[in-house]
Design a protein around this motif. Sequence first.
Motif, PDB file in Angstrom:
ATOM      1  N   GLY A   1      54.667 -30.571 -51.708  1.00 21.62           N
ATOM      2  CA  GLY A   1      55.461 -29.833 -52.697  1.00 21.62           C
ATOM      3  C   GLY A   1      55.194 -28.357 -52.582  1.00 21.62           C
TER       4      GLY A   1
ATOM      5  N   SER B   1      55.260 -26.296 -50.146  1.00 18.26           N
ATOM      6  CA  SER B   1      56.174 -25.453 -49.353  1.00 18.26           C
ATOM      7  C   SER B   1      57.241 -24.830 -50.248  1.00 18.26           C
ATOM      8  CB  SER B   1      56.893 -26.275 -48.287  1.00 18.26           C
ATOM      9  OG  SER B   1      55.991 -26.949 -47.499  1.00 18.26           O
TER      10      SER B   1
ATOM     11  N   ASP C   1      51.137 -35.539 -47.622  1.00 19.00           N
ATOM     12  CA  ASP C   1      52.400 -36.227 -47.903  1.00 19.00           C
ATOM     13  C   ASP C   1      53.299 -36.190 -46.674  1.00 19.00           C
ATOM     14  OD1 ASP C   1      53.085 -33.550 -47.912  1.00 19.00           O
ATOM     15  OD2 ASP C   1      54.728 -33.863 -49.321  1.00 19.00           O
TER      16      ASP C   1
END
Length: 442
Positions: free
Chosen positions: A135, A137, A200
């Motif tokens: 998340g 980025s 992730d």
Amino acid sequence: MNAHPKDMLHEILGAALSAVAPDKAVSKYVSLDGDTLLIDDVTYYLNTFENIYVVGAGKGAAPMAAQLEEILGNRITDGIICVKYDHTVPLTIIRTIEGAHPVPDANGERGARAILELVANAGKKDLVLCCITGGASALTPALVEGISLDDGKKVTQLLLDCGANINEINAIRKHMSIFGSGNLARAAYPAPLAALIISDVIGDNLDVIASGPTSPDNSTFKDCMDIFERYKLTDKVPVNILAHMQSGAEGTIFETPKVGDPVFDSVQNLLVATNEQALQAASVKAEELGYTPRIVTSTMSGEARSVASDIAKQAQKASNGKTPKLCLLSGGETTVTLTGKGMGGRNQEMALAAAVALDGCPNIAMLCAGTDGSDGPTDAAGGFALPDSLKRAKECRIDPQVYLADNDSYRYLKSTGDLLQTGPTLTNVMDICITLVQHEPF
Ligand SMILES: O=C(O)C(=O)CO
């Protein structure tokens, strides 16, 4: 009496999520004994540091930061984290800035710049601790001069819609960012820096997770130009982004920091939670529930609907196999190439495609879930494909094929009651697909 498959699927997912909870992940690897801070196998003598800064970004950064506050208390001098809206937890010293995800906003940019400014003050006698999760980025969209946030948003949306994978999306993001692609480490240099990272992304590549703010970058400007061409985006991306990538590919702009760059000399990058760990915990729970677990893959990828029908086929085959009760576990992240105008996410599209492929099979039940609790631009985390899913669709007079053709999995699953809605889980290790297969009908 047999438990309902939906309840068992929930239970298995709960075990998986609990194994990768950010606070647990931090305390597993970080401990303090007097003045000695141990992070995995690296020792930091706190009495040799003047300041400790904690920074971070991502959907799970808040509980990680909270755990560091728990461990280090007021030894922390200052800190800032950027998190997605509603992904906060109470913090005492570390400040939280909330921003938009997956398409960034100005709050994220403000947060990223504030972090860069904070760590730029750190010197050799200061310690910088980073909490990094997926998340990040989108949550730290501080871009190079000449590229506006609006341009960044446009290119992000184009990349999300064309089915590009996260390595490709992040190659572009990294080459526009002054935060990702090792730039956070560069800003903190020469301060020693330890980054605690929850993965992730498939393969757990440090330079891809969160666009690798503390890691050497393996992608190049040339890759970015290839990606634009591969997805026929060359005519669609904002002209200044194209010009920037082109100049980089021609060598007139410096590449992102690579392996061997001295800014990484005193950086410790440590993975503290992964999809694989979540799958292992799911296996243990499935076994407790009487199912023989089988981890099929932790690198699930590809077009959501075809991955789902492959898993459905595998499950149908296994339902006639030797093992009376089997739990197939797949982890990773699929993609959806949008052709319709509906609403959904990759996990919801998988669940809908699986319901179609399984065609009411009475002895197979599947759950497709985003471990962060958020799937596509919806309030759902994923969906179920249960033996009676199609029957319920019939009762609602809706045709799953029509919804699938329009990428409208959210509305379909909402009508049939097959949505998974967990709310933000505050962790993020991609997606998990759990399939229960048994000889007997549920
Ligand atoms: O989610 C992100 O920030 C990524 O880019 C992958 O970690």
